[in-house]
Scaffold this motif. Structure first.
Motif, mmCIF file in Angstrom:
data_model
loop_
_atom_site.group_PDB
_atom_site.id
_atom_site.type_symbol
_atom_site.label_atom_id
_atom_site.label_comp_id
_atom_site.label_asym_id
_atom_site.label_seq_id
_atom_site.Cartn_x
_atom_site.Cartn_y
_atom_site.Cartn_z
ATOM 1 N N TRP A 14 -16.004 -8.060 -3.814
ATOM 2 C CA TRP A 14 -14.931 -7.210 -3.305
ATOM 3 C C TRP A 14 -13.624 -7.978 -3.151
ATOM 4 O O TRP A 14 -12.538 -7.414 -3.306
ATOM 5 N N LYS A 15 -13.718 -9.282 -2.899
ATOM 6 C CA LYS A 15 -12.497 -10.083 -2.830
ATOM 7 C C LYS A 15 -11.783 -10.098 -4.179
ATOM 8 O O LYS A 15 -10.569 -9.922 -4.262
ATOM 9 N N GLN A 16 -12.559 -10.301 -5.237
ATOM 10 C CA GLN A 16 -11.976 -10.332 -6.578
ATOM 11 C C GLN A 16 -11.376 -8.983 -6.951
ATOM 12 O O GLN A 16 -10.307 -8.909 -7.563
ATOM 13 N N GLU A 17 -12.072 -7.910 -6.599
ATOM 14 C CA GLU A 17 -11.571 -6.571 -6.905
ATOM 15 C C GLU A 17 -10.242 -6.304 -6.192
ATOM 16 O O GLU A 17 -9.309 -5.734 -6.771
ATOM 17 N N ILE A 18 -10.165 -6.708 -4.924
ATOM 18 C CA ILE A 18 -8.933 -6.500 -4.152
ATOM 19 C C ILE A 18 -7.781 -7.322 -4.729
ATOM 20 O O ILE A 18 -6.660 -6.835 -4.884
ATOM 21 N N LEU A 19 -8.052 -8.569 -5.080
ATOM 22 C CA LEU A 19 -7.012 -9.425 -5.640
ATOM 23 C C LEU A 19 -6.537 -8.900 -6.999
ATOM 24 O O LEU A 19 -5.339 -8.962 -7.312
ATOM 25 N N GLN A 20 -7.457 -8.358 -7.793
ATOM 26 C CA GLN A 20 -7.073 -7.749 -9.072
ATOM 27 C C GLN A 20 -6.215 -6.511 -8.848
ATOM 28 O O GLN A 20 -5.229 -6.278 -9.567
ATOM 29 N N ARG A 21 -6.573 -5.711 -7.844
ATOM 30 C CA ARG A 21 -5.770 -4.538 -7.501
ATOM 31 C C ARG A 21 -4.353 -4.945 -7.115
ATOM 32 O O ARG A 21 -3.370 -4.342 -7.551
ATOM 33 N N ASN A 22 -4.252 -5.993 -6.308
ATOM 34 C CA ASN A 22 -2.934 -6.478 -5.906
ATOM 35 C C ASN A 22 -2.110 -6.942 -7.105
ATOM 36 O O ASN A 22 -0.901 -6.689 -7.187
ATOM 37 N N GLU A 23 -2.758 -7.636 -8.034
ATOM 38 C CA GLU A 23 -2.059 -8.100 -9.229
ATOM 39 C C GLU A 23 -1.502 -6.932 -10.029
ATOM 40 O O GLU A 23 -0.382 -7.000 -10.559
ATOM 41 N N ILE A 24 -2.266 -5.853 -10.124
ATOM 42 C CA ILE A 24 -1.820 -4.672 -10.865
ATOM 43 C C ILE A 24 -0.625 -4.033 -10.170
ATOM 44 O O ILE A 24 0.350 -3.613 -10.817
ATOM 45 N N ILE A 25 -0.666 -3.949 -8.828
ATOM 46 C CA ILE A 25 0.459 -3.375 -8.086
ATOM 47 C C ILE A 25 1.716 -4.214 -8.293
ATOM 48 O O ILE A 25 2.800 -3.686 -8.567
ATOM 49 N N ILE A 26 1.578 -5.529 -8.212
ATOM 50 C CA ILE A 26 2.739 -6.411 -8.395
ATOM 51 C C ILE A 26 3.265 -6.312 -9.824
ATOM 52 O O ILE A 26 4.478 -6.249 -10.055
#
Length: 370
Positions: free
Chosen positions: A6-18
């Motif tokens: 879930w940490k990786q998924e959240i960090l990937q989501r953040n990268e997409i938003i940025i």
């Protein structure tokens, strides 16, 4: 799902938003944004499954309004707001200990080297103010005067909900006072404030135990008794530090302003912002059994409702009146009920909540209207 997954998924989501934000910047206002930095829990690593992405977006003109968005992806809220350099210049004056973004910011975009130089200069300025003992003494006296003013209001009410609201204000100002006395700033966010304060060397004897017990008060008489004791302890301690705390300074009352009609332009994004800033924190407070986090999150949202009520022709939403120290899950449910009351304004004015079922849907549609 494992913690690493879930940490990786959240960090990937953040990268997409940025990435989505950066693409819109390049498309619509490439020279207007000076810096983008990650603050909050994703900067210090103290995030959990429902943490939102806290971005600082520093701009140099007024062409960036098109970037501002409040939205929800699945069940996590996000707010993207641009801010001018004047907000960081004000932060550098160290009038409150909430200067975290000035010091602890993970830069993900910088227009040029001059921007970083300007940021470094503001950090130096903030450190000078933070280390100026004479200046901090004046700020501490102002904070203590605010605390005594709230205590006067507490003595005049028998309403428990109002009591909790005043209690949260006294807690908040007391925290500011202790941070400034220790020449420190909030590093880890609201949830960790009691933990941070526990490491400070300068505070009244017995302060921590009394401070920690305040969110667990269950009656107006208990709130009055403990707040009065807190104030007396702080006053005695400040006098010992040669700070004349027993001199009373009157609180400045807000001037009365004529209320304006509420409009779609004013309301749009507020429901999503409430979700982003506070909703998941309420349930997290119940999960970790933290009356402090529950009370202070309710209080912060109540302040938003109060400010809107003071400015616009709408009914006041009483959220903090539902606070129960021993029923944190009920507090979260009361928060949701208040949110739905707020959403009725959206329905009345024909505003749709900006919510996406996936980060991919967000990427394709967040800036579709421009």
């Amino acid at each position: 799902m494992s913690k690493e997954t879930w940490k990786q998924e959240i960090l990937q989501r953040n990268e997409i938003i940025i990435r989505t934000l950066l693409e819109e910047i390049q498309r619509s206002c490439p020279e207007s944004v000076d810096l983008i930095g990650i603050g909050g829990s994703f900067c210090n690593g103290d995030f959990y499954e429902k943490s939102d992405l806290d971005l600082a977006i520093l701009v140099n003109d007024n062409q960036t309004w098109r970037l501002n968005r409040c939205f929800i992806v699945e069940d996590v809220g996000f707010d993207i707001y641009t801010q001018g350099w004047e907000s960081f210049e004000k932060m550098a004056e160290y009038k409150t200990p909430y200067v975290t973004k000035l010091f602890d910011l993970k830069c993900v975009y910088c227009r040029n080297g001059h921007v970083l130089e300007r940021l470094i200069e503001l950090r130096k300025k903030a450190l000078c103010h933070m280390c100026n003992q004479e200046e901090n003494t004046g700020k501490i006296l102002g904070l203590f005067s605010e605390i005594k003013g709230w205590m006067k209001e507490l003595e005049e009410t028998d309403d428990l909900g109002q009591g909790y609201w005043i209690l949260s204000r006294i807690l908040h100002q007391s925290e500011f006072l202790i941070y400034m006395a220790n020449q420190a700033y909030v590093k880890w966010g609201t949830k960790r404030i009691p933990e941070e304060i526990s490491r400070f060397s300068k505070m009244p004897n017995g302060f921590l135990a009394l401070y920690r017990s305040l969110p667990q008060c269950s009656s107006i008489s208990e709130i009055r008794l403990k707040c009065a004791q807190l104030i007396e302890d702080i006053a005695g301690w400040l006098e010992g530090e040669k700070i004349p705390a027993r001199q009373m300074i009157q609180r400045i009352q807000k001037p009365h302003c004529e209320k304006k009609p509420i409009s779609a332009d004013v309301l749009r994004g507020t429901y999503e912002e409430i979700w982003s800033n506070w909703k998941n924190k309420m349930y997290h407070a119940a999960e970790i059994n933290s009356p402090y986090l529950s009370l202070m999150t309710m209080s912060a949202c109540q302040e938003f409702y109060n400010e809107m009520y003071e400015q616009y022709q709408i009914d006041r939403i009483d959220l903090i009146g539902h606070y129960k120290a021993e029923k944190l899950q009920k507090n979260a449910e009361a928060f949701d009920a208040a949110m739905e009351e707020w959403r009725k304004h959206y329905d009345r004015l024909g505003i749709n909540v900006l919510r996406f079922s996936s980060v991919e849907e967000m990427r394709n549609n967040l800036y579709k209207d421009f």
